[in-house]
Write a protein that holds these residues in place. Structure first.
Motif, PDB file in Angstrom:
ATOM      1  N   ALA A   1       1.088  -1.365  -0.223  1.00 57.72           N
ATOM      2  CA  ALA A   1      -0.121  -0.195   0.024  1.00 57.72           C
ATOM      3  C   ALA A   1       1.018   1.338   0.153  1.00 57.72           C
ATOM      4  O   ALA A   1       0.484   2.273  -0.509  1.00 57.72           O
ATOM      5  CB  ALA A   1      -0.958   0.101   1.357  1.00 57.72           C
ATOM      6  N   GLU A   2       2.096   1.117   0.621  1.00 57.94           N
ATOM      7  CA  GLU A   2       2.699   2.276   0.759  1.00 57.94           C
ATOM      8  C   GLU A   2       3.398   2.685  -0.466  1.00 57.94           C
ATOM      9  O   GLU A   2       3.892   3.794  -0.758  1.00 57.94           O
ATOM     10  CB  GLU A   2       3.904   2.163   1.766  1.00 57.94           C
ATOM     11  CG  GLU A   2       3.323   2.139   3.307  1.00 57.94           C
ATOM     12  CD  GLU A   2       4.609   1.671   4.043  1.00 57.94           C
ATOM     13  OE1 GLU A   2       5.745   1.649   3.714  1.00 57.94           O
ATOM     14  OE2 GLU A   2       4.349   1.563   5.483  1.00 57.94           O
ATOM     15  N   ARG A   3       3.577   1.654  -1.649  1.00 62.84           N
ATOM     16  CA  ARG A   3       4.388   1.658  -2.630  1.00 62.84           C
ATOM     17  C   ARG A   3       3.486   1.677  -3.996  1.00 62.84           C
ATOM     18  O   ARG A   3       3.671   1.351  -5.009  1.00 62.84           O
ATOM     19  CB  ARG A   3       5.485   0.935  -2.837  1.00 62.84           C
ATOM     20  CG  ARG A   3       6.414   1.124  -1.790  1.00 62.84           C
ATOM     21  CD  ARG A   3       7.389  -0.141  -1.502  1.00 62.84           C
ATOM     22  NE  ARG A   3       8.506  -0.009  -0.720  1.00 62.84           N
ATOM     23  CZ  ARG A   3       8.416  -0.026   0.517  1.00 62.84           C
ATOM     24  NH1 ARG A   3       7.390  -0.112   1.264  1.00 62.84           N
ATOM     25  NH2 ARG A   3       9.407   0.480   1.278  1.00 62.84           N
ATOM     26  N   LEU A   4       2.086   2.166  -3.761  1.00 60.71           N
ATOM     27  CA  LEU A   4       0.936   1.889  -4.924  1.00 60.71           C
ATOM     28  C   LEU A   4       1.484   2.966  -5.777  1.00 60.71           C
ATOM     29  O   LEU A   4       1.882   4.067  -5.383  1.00 60.71           O
ATOM     30  CB  LEU A   4      -0.251   2.016  -4.348  1.00 60.71           C
ATOM     31  CG  LEU A   4      -0.818   0.845  -3.626  1.00 60.71           C
ATOM     32  CD1 LEU A   4      -2.335   1.063  -2.905  1.00 60.71           C
ATOM     33  CD2 LEU A   4      -0.902  -0.405  -4.282  1.00 60.71           C
ATOM     34  N   ALA A   5       1.129   2.853  -7.057  1.00 58.45           N
ATOM     35  CA  ALA A   5       1.309   3.509  -8.098  1.00 58.45           C
ATOM     36  C   ALA A   5       0.686   5.077  -7.903  1.00 58.45           C
ATOM     37  O   ALA A   5       1.297   6.010  -8.100  1.00 58.45           O
ATOM     38  CB  ALA A   5       0.935   3.089  -9.522  1.00 58.45           C
ATOM     39  N   PRO A   6      -0.668   4.959  -7.441  1.00 62.20           N
ATOM     40  CA  PRO A   6      -1.222   6.489  -7.083  1.00 62.20           C
ATOM     41  C   PRO A   6      -0.621   7.148  -6.068  1.00 62.20           C
ATOM     42  O   PRO A   6      -1.019   8.439  -5.798  1.00 62.20           O
ATOM     43  CB  PRO A   6      -2.831   5.746  -6.763  1.00 62.20           C
ATOM     44  CG  PRO A   6      -3.005   4.613  -7.410  1.00 62.20           C
ATOM     45  CD  PRO A   6      -1.404   3.829  -7.250  1.00 62.20           C
ATOM     46  N   ARG A   7       0.083   6.571  -5.269  1.00 62.29           N
ATOM     47  CA  ARG A   7       0.968   7.229  -4.217  1.00 62.29           C
ATOM     48  C   ARG A   7       2.329   7.192  -4.511  1.00 62.29           C
ATOM     49  O   ARG A   7       3.353   7.889  -3.645  1.00 62.29           O
ATOM     50  CB  ARG A   7       0.912   6.341  -2.977  1.00 62.29           C
ATOM     51  CG  ARG A   7      -0.600   6.243  -2.401  1.00 62.29           C
ATOM     52  CD  ARG A   7      -0.634   5.295  -1.195  1.00 62.29           C
ATOM     53  NE  ARG A   7      -1.719   5.085  -0.740  1.00 62.29           N
ATOM     54  CZ  ARG A   7      -2.313   4.335   0.385  1.00 62.29           C
ATOM     55  NH1 ARG A   7      -1.226   3.521   0.872  1.00 62.29           N
ATOM     56  NH2 ARG A   7      -3.569   4.120   0.625  1.00 62.29           N
ATOM     57  N   GLY A   8       2.698   7.275  -5.808  1.00 61.93           N
ATOM     58  CA  GLY A   8       4.025   7.735  -6.500  1.00 61.93           C
ATOM     59  C   GLY A   8       4.999   6.372  -6.402  1.00 61.93           C
ATOM     60  O   GLY A   8       6.052   6.455  -6.719  1.00 61.93           O
ATOM     61  N   GLY A   9       4.568   5.269  -5.933  1.00 60.35           N
ATOM     62  CA  GLY A   9       5.218   3.947  -5.948  1.00 60.35           C
ATOM     63  C   GLY A   9       5.116   3.207  -7.236  1.00 60.35           C
ATOM     64  O   GLY A   9       4.473   3.646  -8.316  1.00 60.35           O
ATOM     65  N   PRO A  10       5.796   2.032  -7.219  1.00 56.63           N
ATOM     66  CA  PRO A  10       5.753   1.231  -8.577  1.00 56.63           C
ATOM     67  C   PRO A  10       4.847   0.038  -8.495  1.00 56.63           C
ATOM     68  O   PRO A  10       4.482  -0.157  -9.752  1.00 56.63           O
ATOM     69  CB  PRO A  10       7.050   0.429  -8.313  1.00 56.63           C
ATOM     70  CG  PRO A  10       7.345   0.366  -6.968  1.00 56.63           C
ATOM     71  CD  PRO A  10       6.652   1.489  -6.310  1.00 56.63           C
ATOM     72  N   VAL A  11       4.108  -0.096  -7.276  1.00 54.49           N
ATOM     73  CA  VAL A  11       3.067  -1.183  -7.445  1.00 54.49           C
ATOM     74  C   VAL A  11       1.891  -0.698  -8.251  1.00 54.49           C
ATOM     75  O   VAL A  11       1.217  -0.009  -7.909  1.00 54.49           O
ATOM     76  CB  VAL A  11       2.515  -1.575  -6.145  1.00 54.49           C
ATOM     77  CG1 VAL A  11       1.677  -2.730  -6.104  1.00 54.49           C
ATOM     78  CG2 VAL A  11       3.932  -2.033  -5.232  1.00 54.49           C
ATOM     79  N   ALA A  12       1.632  -1.518  -9.533  1.00 52.92           N
ATOM     80  CA  ALA A  12       0.642  -1.293 -10.329  1.00 52.92           C
ATOM     81  C   ALA A  12      -0.581  -2.073 -10.271  1.00 52.92           C
ATOM     82  O   ALA A  12      -1.920  -1.609 -11.025  1.00 52.92           O
ATOM     83  CB  ALA A  12       1.181  -0.936 -11.642  1.00 52.92           C
ATOM     84  N   ALA A  13      -0.259  -3.264  -9.745  1.00 52.59           N
ATOM     85  CA  ALA A  13      -1.569  -4.333  -9.778  1.00 52.59           C
ATOM     86  C   ALA A  13      -1.002  -5.392  -8.569  1.00 52.59           C
ATOM     87  O   ALA A  13      -0.068  -5.553  -8.299  1.00 52.59           O
ATOM     88  CB  ALA A  13      -1.697  -4.971 -11.246  1.00 52.59           C
ATOM     89  N   VAL A  14      -2.284  -6.027  -8.017  1.00 49.47           N
ATOM     90  CA  VAL A  14      -1.883  -7.136  -7.116  1.00 49.47           C
ATOM     91  C   VAL A  14      -2.680  -8.337  -7.711  1.00 49.47           C
ATOM     92  O   VAL A  14      -3.916  -8.305  -7.973  1.00 49.47           O
ATOM     93  CB  VAL A  14      -2.637  -6.531  -5.910  1.00 49.47           C
ATOM     94  CG1 VAL A  14      -2.292  -7.536  -4.927  1.00 49.47           C
ATOM     95  CG2 VAL A  14      -1.667  -5.433  -5.387  1.00 49.47           C
ATOM     96  N   GLN A  15      -2.158  -9.643  -7.735  1.00 45.37           N
ATOM     97  CA  GLN A  15      -2.737 -10.554  -7.881  1.00 45.37           C
ATOM     98  C   GLN A  15      -3.067 -11.290  -6.620  1.00 45.37           C
ATOM     99  O   GLN A  15      -2.591 -11.355  -5.750  1.00 45.37           O
ATOM    100  CB  GLN A  15      -1.877 -11.788  -8.662  1.00 45.37           C
ATOM    101  CG  GLN A  15      -2.660 -12.725  -9.028  1.00 45.37           C
ATOM    102  CD  GLN A  15      -1.648 -13.870  -9.904  1.00 45.37           C
ATOM    103  OE1 GLN A  15      -1.336 -13.517 -10.895  1.00 45.37           O
ATOM    104  NE2 GLN A  15      -1.508 -15.133  -9.215  1.00 45.37           N
ATOM    105  N   LEU A  16      -4.352 -11.926  -6.516  1.00 41.24           N
ATOM    106  CA  LEU A  16      -5.233 -12.588  -5.573  1.00 41.24           C
ATOM    107  C   LEU A  16      -4.767 -13.755  -5.680  1.00 41.24           C
ATOM    108  O   LEU A  16      -5.262 -14.614  -6.644  1.00 41.24           O
ATOM    109  CB  LEU A  16      -6.667 -12.255  -5.432  1.00 41.24           C
ATOM    110  CG  LEU A  16      -6.989 -10.746  -5.432  1.00 41.24           C
ATOM    111  CD1 LEU A  16      -8.442 -10.379  -5.355  1.00 41.24           C
ATOM    112  CD2 LEU A  16      -6.692 -10.345  -3.886  1.00 41.24           C
ATOM    113  N   ASP A  17      -4.294 -14.567  -4.498  1.00 45.76           N
ATOM    114  CA  ASP A  17      -3.928 -15.978  -4.749  1.00 45.76           C
ATOM    115  C   ASP A  17      -3.330 -16.260  -6.059  1.00 45.76           C
ATOM    116  O   ASP A  17      -2.714 -15.601  -6.661  1.00 45.76           O
ATOM    117  CB  ASP A  17      -5.000 -16.646  -4.286  1.00 45.76           C
ATOM    118  CG  ASP A  17      -4.778 -18.075  -3.600  1.00 45.76           C
ATOM    119  OD1 ASP A  17      -4.515 -18.186  -2.247  1.00 45.76           O
ATOM    120  OD2 ASP A  17      -4.596 -19.045  -4.399  1.00 45.76           O
TER     121      ASP A  17
END
Length: 792
Positions: free
Chosen positions: A158-174
């Protein structure tokens, strides 16, 4: 800060349709000092994102605490890896499980969970323990453990989500939900699951033993068990998303991956779609991604990939794009025994086909190999490492465990250079389809479970497996694709309107609701090509002939070929527009394996049709009994073909022509193996995609609606290669080079060159070379030197 969302079957980054090309790099299998090199290799290959599993098994310590910063070992420094990806300008596709598979022991679940909660290990048929590492997904104890894992890892993401300026652009569930139970034919049948199933089904199967179902009511029970598990998996994935959002992961897309290929084929892939589509269809900012391992792409299995994508799209909503979360890369030598070597050309061909069908995200798996770290507490299992592959892992990857690049690396770089050159077009284009759609019946794939002692259930499954989806021997879909048709799929379990000719590979079993929809569709003016068996029973095994009655048809029992019986058929002349009759054709394929050096025996099946008012198209050769007819019902019509007809392309195009459907694209290539489709955007800009999956070089003239394209010039398409050709693109034009020779596509008003095709060269890394034309045989100019451009 970047806004990333799904809309109009596109990935929108800051509102702009975009392609995301990614590669899987497992930080936990690499020393931190190697991370930068592997990410640089990823960027060098043309990827803009990195995907990685984040294994619970790796990050949880023996005392139950979680290390995500590397305080107990550099391979656990997830935060450092994410921050390094951000420094490299790479987006991150996070895959935190809880299950991750990836050849990890316990599928990535800590040993502690199994030891502490033995009750979450399911039992299956006859009360036997399941033979895999799966757990009861909805067991309260397991969900509590998952919540604790998410409480640790999701805030880091969450700290590194793209909307917050971070690189995490998507999350896969399981990962691969339901796969372990399916491939082992071991449904979870714990007391808790059976109680939940009884409540879900309203106690409808109280008189049947659910752990050993056989006899009266068994077909209905098996079908209900599959449908129940769809709901169960949807509830599980909804729980995961809710907890991830509770821990701050909001504002980026979620992903669910679909499993199911095997043995280089995709015939069983729709089982994964059937299991999971209720978990994502219609869910906002959530979409599915393919997980396919097909090896080489050939005439034999190209339709598997095409149909798999089409079936996925058939159950997506208007916003959900196609993605591929495990796009097979490398040599295929997964056993490190050189039993398989996939040519690099397969990777290029599969990429081209998936991009043409609208895949907006492709993740090459596995991009870089590494080393499996040791377990903190030895398990005494022969290697005491986190995975069962031994010390080295990913030895077939484009970048091997030692960091050496193999042939697949160059293939990725080549095809991504072509894709990047046209990425702004491709990202906002949709595939154009002909007047044909393949029928998808999700319930035809509710076959993952069959009680071993139930012969009736096994017979129903065998019937479905033989005829469903792509048709007997996959001939129906293969013939469509190789004859030049590009087609979507339609979910026949949902309401569908009039329009394209429906093509359905039909088994004897077809749900009453689907039969009713098809009957109404035809009576209201629809057109249907039904190939296989005339449906005669509902999913619960009860007789059901709604469709047959609407068409005025009935049929005899299936007539099977054998080593001593060789059923043959003859098509009438008008099926292909010919004036002469056709030679007899043997129905069916070849039996598995010869004995004692004898040749394999061709076997097949046919079914005599009773249709006094129908136009006969195909007859059994000896008896003359109809096995293919055209009937008119209401204001519509149907062709019903109840014989295992060979893959004669002109025969199948002839049948569809009788129903008024013809491929837009035609060509004169001499050997089957050309796949052609096109993509277009809202402004009418179009790219034509050509693939030659045959093993021979081909020359062809391509036409659209009977008019030659590209001035009627011949296109040389080497064996196992592909091209993207501009046609009807307003600000794009060909250079004066021959289409078959090296050239480049230029965009007027922009200096950048765009590569389209294996032999269409461009050098976007060299500003001095931008906008130049390359003639056949001409070498790349040295940096800073120019070559006169003859392009428009």
């Amino acid at each position: 800060m970047r806004d990333i969302r799904l809309g109009r079957r596109r990935i929108l980054i800051d509102g702009v349709p975009s392609l995301v090309m990614s590669g899987e790099v497992h930080y936990f299998r690499l020393a931190p000092h190697d991370w930068g090199d592997r990410l640089d290799r990823l960027a060098e290959a043309g990827c803009t994102a990195v995907a990685t599993y984040m294994p619970w098994l790796v990050h949880e310590l023996p005392d139950g605490s979680v290390d995500l910063t590397g305080r107990t070992g550099g391979h656990r420094d997830l935060t450092g890896f994410l921050d390094l990806a951000a420094e490299r300008g790479l987006a991150v596709i996070a895959r935190p499980g809880p299950f991750v598979m990836a050849e990890l022991k316990n599928e990535g679940i800590p040993y502690r969970v199994y030891a502490r909660h033995p009750q979450v290990r399911p039992v299956t048929w006859d009360g036997a323990p399941v033979p895999t590492g799966t757990l009861d997904y909805l067991a309260p104890a397991f969900l509590e453990e998952v919540d604790a894992w998410y409480a640790a890892i999701m805030p880091v993401l969450a700290e590194r989500l793209a909307p917050r300026g971070g690189p995490v652009a998507a999350v896969q569930l399981d990962n691969e939900v339901g796969m372990l139970s399916w491939v082992s034919n071991s449904p979870d049948l714990t007391d808790g699951v059976l109680t939940d199933f009884a409540a879900w089904s309203g106690g409808a199967f109280g008189g049947l033993s659910p752990r050993s179902p056989s006899g009266p009511g068994s077909p209905a029970f098996h079908h209900a068990l599959g449908a129940y598990n769809r709901d169960r998996y949807a509830r599980y994935l909804a729980f995961l998303r809710e907890r991830a959002e509770a821990y701050g992961v909001r504002g980026v897309p979620y992903l669910v991956n679909i499993h199911g290929t095997g043995g280089g084929r995709g015939r069983t892939y729709p089982i994964g779609i059937s299991q999971l589509y209720l978990a994502y269809r219609g869910q906002p900012q959530l979409t599915s991604g393919s997980d396919h391992y097909l090896g080489d792409l050939t005439v034999g299995n190209v339709a598997d990939l095409y149909v798999g994508n089409a079936f996925m799209a058939a159950v997506h909503d208007a916003d959900q794009p196609l993605t591929s979360l495990e796009f097979e890369a490398g040599t295929g030598d997964y056993g490190e025994d050189l039993a398989l070597m996939v040519p690099p050309s397969a990777l290029e061909l599969k990429t081209r086909l998936c991009v043409a069908q609208g895949n907006r995200l492709i993740n090459y798996y596995l991009f870089a190999g590494g080393v499996n770290p040791p377990l903190d507490v030895p398990a005494g299992d022969g290697n005491d490492r986190v995975a069962f592959t031994g010390e080295r892992h990913g030895f077939a990857a484009p970048v091997d465990p030692e960091g050496r690049t193999g042939p697949a690396f160059a293939a990725i770089r080549s095809v991504l250079s072509a894709v990047r050159g046209a990425a702004d077009l491709l990202a906002d284009m949709d595939e154009e389809h002909d007047d044909v759609a393949l029928g998808f019946v999700p319930d035809h794939y509710l076959t993952e479970y069959a009680y071993p002692g139930d012969a009736e259930r096994r017979a129903i499954v065998a019937d479905l497996e033989r005829f469903r989806g792509m048709g007997s021997r996959d001939v129906v879909a293969r013939a469509l694709l190789l004859a030049g048709f590009s087609f979507p799929a339609v979910d026949l379990q949902e309401d569908f309107g009039p329009g394209r000719v429906l093509v359905l590979g039909s088994a004897t079993t077809l749900a009453a609701g689907v039969q009713r929809r098809l009957a109404a569709y035809i009576l209201d003016g629809g057109r249907l090509l039904l190939a296989g068996m005339l449906p005669a029973r509902d999913t619960d095994g009860a007789p059901c002939t709604i469709l047959a009655e609407a068409l005025g048809l009935s049929a005899g029992p299936p007539v099977e070929g054998s080593a001593g019986f060789f059923p043959s058929v003859r098509a009438e002349a008008h099926t292909e527009g010919h004036t002469e009759g056709h030679a007899e054709g043997r129905v069916g394929g070849r039996a598995e394996g010869g004995v004692g050096g004898r040749a394999e025996v061709r076997v097949g099946v046919l079914q005599h049709l009773i249709a006094p008012e129908a136009e006969v198209l195909v007859r059994e050769a000896v008896s003359g009994a109809p096995v293919g007819v055209r009937v008119r019902a209401g204001s519509g019509q149907a062709i019903v073909l109840t014989c295992d007809y060979p893959c004669h392309l002109d025969f199948w195009t002839g049948l569809l022509a009788l129903l008024g459907a013809r491929p837009r694209h035609t060509h004169d290539a001499p050997v089957p193996g050309i796949v052609v489709t096109s993509t277009a955007d809202a402004d009418g800009q179009r790219l034509v995609h050509l693939l030659n999956v045959s093993p021979v070089d081909q020359s062809l003239v391509l036409s659209r609606d009977g008019e030659p394209l590209f001035g009627g010039r011949g296109i040389d398409l080497p064996a196992r290669s592909g091209l993207m050709l501009p046609e009807g693109v307003g600000d794009l034009a060909w250079s004066t080079c021959e289409l078959a020779g090296p050239g480049l596509l230029r965009r007027r008003g922009k200096g950048d060159a765009a590569q389209v095709g294996d032999r269409l060269l461009t050098w976007p890394d060299d500003p001095a070379a931008r906008g130049q034309t390359v003639r056949p045989g001409q070498e790349r100019p040295a940096p800073g030197h120019s070559t006169p451009s003859n392009g428009s």
